[in-house]
Write a protein that holds these residues in place. Structure first.
Motif, PDB file in Angstrom:
ATOM      1  N   GLU A  85      64.667  90.181  61.911  1.00  0.00           N
ATOM      2  CA  GLU A  85      65.289  89.206  62.812  1.00  0.00           C
ATOM      3  C   GLU A  85      64.539  89.117  64.136  1.00  0.00           C
ATOM      4  O   GLU A  85      64.275  88.026  64.649  1.00  0.00           O
ATOM      5  N   SER A  86      64.195  90.269  64.694  1.00  0.00           N
ATOM      6  CA  SER A  86      63.449  90.295  65.950  1.00  0.00           C
ATOM      7  C   SER A  86      62.103  89.580  65.803  1.00  0.00           C
ATOM      8  O   SER A  86      61.697  88.812  66.678  1.00  0.00           O
ATOM      9  N   SER A  87      61.429  89.813  64.700  1.00  0.00           N
ATOM     10  CA  SER A  87      60.137  89.166  64.443  1.00  0.00           C
ATOM     11  C   SER A  87      60.288  87.662  64.295  1.00  0.00           C
ATOM     12  O   SER A  87      59.423  86.897  64.730  1.00  0.00           O
ATOM     13  N   MET A  88      61.374  87.244  63.665  1.00  0.00           N
ATOM     14  CA  MET A  88      61.625  85.820  63.496  1.00  0.00           C
ATOM     15  C   MET A  88      61.745  85.148  64.866  1.00  0.00           C
ATOM     16  O   MET A  88      61.107  84.133  65.132  1.00  0.00           O
ATOM     17  N   TRP A  89      62.556  85.725  65.747  1.00  0.00           N
ATOM     18  CA  TRP A  89      62.735  85.162  67.077  1.00  0.00           C
ATOM     19  C   TRP A  89      61.444  85.230  67.887  1.00  0.00           C
ATOM     20  O   TRP A  89      61.102  84.277  68.594  1.00  0.00           O
ATOM     21  N   SER A  90      60.739  86.336  67.772  1.00  0.00           N
ATOM     22  CA  SER A  90      59.498  86.483  68.532  1.00  0.00           C
ATOM     23  C   SER A  90      58.433  85.510  68.056  1.00  0.00           C
ATOM     24  O   SER A  90      57.740  84.893  68.868  1.00  0.00           O
ATOM     25  N   SER A  91      58.288  85.362  66.743  1.00  0.00           N
ATOM     26  CA  SER A  91      57.273  84.425  66.245  1.00  0.00           C
ATOM     27  C   SER A  91      57.610  83.006  66.663  1.00  0.00           C
ATOM     28  O   SER A  91      56.745  82.268  67.140  1.00  0.00           O
ATOM     29  N   GLN A  92      58.859  82.608  66.515  1.00  0.00           N
ATOM     30  CA  GLN A  92      59.241  81.247  66.894  1.00  0.00           C
ATOM     31  C   GLN A  92      59.047  81.031  68.390  1.00  0.00           C
ATOM     32  O   GLN A  92      58.571  79.978  68.817  1.00  0.00           O
ATOM     33  N   GLY A  93      59.402  82.031  69.198  1.00  0.00           N
ATOM     34  CA  GLY A  93      59.213  81.923  70.650  1.00  0.00           C
ATOM     35  C   GLY A  93      57.755  81.782  71.024  1.00  0.00           C
ATOM     36  O   GLY A  93      57.389  80.985  71.899  1.00  0.00           O
ATOM     37  N   GLN A  94      56.897  82.541  70.362  1.00  0.00           N
ATOM     38  CA  GLN A  94      55.464  82.456  70.650  1.00  0.00           C
ATOM     39  C   GLN A  94      54.886  81.115  70.197  1.00  0.00           C
ATOM     40  O   GLN A  94      54.036  80.535  70.881  1.00  0.00           O
ATOM     41  N   PHE A  95      55.337  80.597  69.042  1.00  0.00           N
ATOM     42  CA  PHE A  95      54.883  79.277  68.604  1.00  0.00           C
ATOM     43  C   PHE A  95      55.273  78.210  69.625  1.00  0.00           C
ATOM     44  O   PHE A  95      54.479  77.335  69.972  1.00  0.00           O
ATOM     45  N   GLU A  96      56.510  78.279  70.107  1.00  0.00           N
ATOM     46  CA  GLU A  96      56.962  77.305  71.097  1.00  0.00           C
ATOM     47  C   GLU A  96      56.199  77.447  72.407  1.00  0.00           C
ATOM     48  O   GLU A  96      55.853  76.454  73.040  1.00  0.00           O
ATOM     49  N   LYS A 135      64.664  78.508  74.437  1.00  0.00           N
ATOM     50  CA  LYS A 135      65.651  77.485  74.074  1.00  0.00           C
ATOM     51  C   LYS A 135      65.165  76.644  72.895  1.00  0.00           C
ATOM     52  O   LYS A 135      65.944  76.319  71.999  1.00  0.00           O
ATOM     53  N   LEU A 136      63.888  76.291  72.892  1.00  0.00           N
ATOM     54  CA  LEU A 136      63.339  75.524  71.769  1.00  0.00           C
ATOM     55  C   LEU A 136      63.353  76.359  70.490  1.00  0.00           C
ATOM     56  O   LEU A 136      63.597  75.835  69.403  1.00  0.00           O
ATOM     57  N   SER A 137      63.109  77.668  70.627  1.00  0.00           N
ATOM     58  CA  SER A 137      63.171  78.568  69.471  1.00  0.00           C
ATOM     59  C   SER A 137      64.564  78.595  68.879  1.00  0.00           C
ATOM     60  O   SER A 137      64.736  78.514  67.657  1.00  0.00           O
ATOM     61  N   ALA A 138      65.546  78.742  69.741  1.00  0.00           N
ATOM     62  CA  ALA A 138      66.940  78.785  69.275  1.00  0.00           C
ATOM     63  C   ALA A 138      67.305  77.486  68.558  1.00  0.00           C
ATOM     64  O   ALA A 138      67.962  77.513  67.513  1.00  0.00           O
ATOM     65  N   LYS A 139      66.850  76.378  69.102  1.00  0.00           N
ATOM     66  CA  LYS A 139      67.119  75.078  68.466  1.00  0.00           C
ATOM     67  C   LYS A 139      66.466  75.022  67.084  1.00  0.00           C
ATOM     68  O   LYS A 139      67.093  74.604  66.108  1.00  0.00           O
ATOM     69  N   ASN A 140      65.213  75.440  66.983  1.00  0.00           N
ATOM     70  CA  ASN A 140      64.500  75.392  65.707  1.00  0.00           C
ATOM     71  C   ASN A 140      65.100  76.345  64.681  1.00  0.00           C
ATOM     72  O   ASN A 140      65.259  75.988  63.510  1.00  0.00           O
ATOM     73  N   ILE A 141      65.409  77.549  65.098  1.00  0.00           N
ATOM     74  CA  ILE A 141      65.996  78.521  64.176  1.00  0.00           C
ATOM     75  C   ILE A 141      67.363  78.039  63.715  1.00  0.00           C
ATOM     76  O   ILE A 141      67.698  78.106  62.533  1.00  0.00           O
TER      77      ILE A 141
END
Length: 173
Positions: free
Chosen positions: A24-35, A154-160
């Motif tokens: 879960e942590s990796s999912m949020w971190s990867s999405q945050g870094q992509f954004e 915020k964009l990560s949370a929206k995408n996830i």
């Protein structure tokens, strides 16, 4: 969404829970870094394109003849944008965020495969070793990755939330 398989033995439950946290942590971190990489790319374009355009126009204006102070004003504006771009170093930050995002994505995949495929058939010592390696990888990535900004989060949370981190094969479960 927990990835802990049903029927996991009690001796493996704590290992599974920790691997699920890493996933879960990796999912949020990867999405945050992509954004964050997307935002740095945008900043690079917003500063770089006008700087280049203003520099070209100022040079052309200066060659046009007696046009007053405008070539100097345009050159100063181009220089200010170029200096800001150099100081911010958006291109390097974009590249770093993209690399961090891909590394977190790799960790996310490893944690998911460990939970979904390997853990149930492993003995406790081997499972603990895999978890130790996942933890060490996460810790190393956390040391080197720049934290994403609030907008990227915020964009990560929206995408996830919109399901960007789910696969069609998981929809039937």
């Amino acid at each position: 969404m927990s990835l802990i398989p049903d029927g996991i033995s009690e001796s493996h439950r704590a290992i599974a829970q920790e691997a699920d946290r890493i996933h879960e942590s990796s999912m949020w971190s990867s999405q945050g870094q992509f954004e964050q990489a997307k935002l740095w790319r945008l900043i690079n374009l917003l500063l770089g394109v006008p700087a280049a355009g203003l520099a070209a126009v100022s040079g052309g204006t200066a060659l046009a003849g007696d046009v007053g102070i405008w070539p100097g004003v345009l050159a100063l504006a181009a220089a200010a944008l170029s200096a800001t771009l150099t100081t911010v170093n958006a291109s390097r930050r974009m590249t770093q965020a993209q690399a961090s995002a891909n590394a977190y994505l790799q960790l996310q995949t490893a944690a998911r495969q460990f939970l979904a495929i390997d853990l149930a058939d492993m003995n406790r010592e081997d499972a603990r070793e895999v978890l130790r390696n996942l933890t060490n990888t996460r810790d190393e990535l956390n040391k080197t990755a720049d934290p994403p900004g609030r907008l990227a989060y915020k964009l990560s949370a929206k995408n996830i939330g919109a399901g960007s981190q789910t696969y069609a094969t998981d929809q039937g479960e």
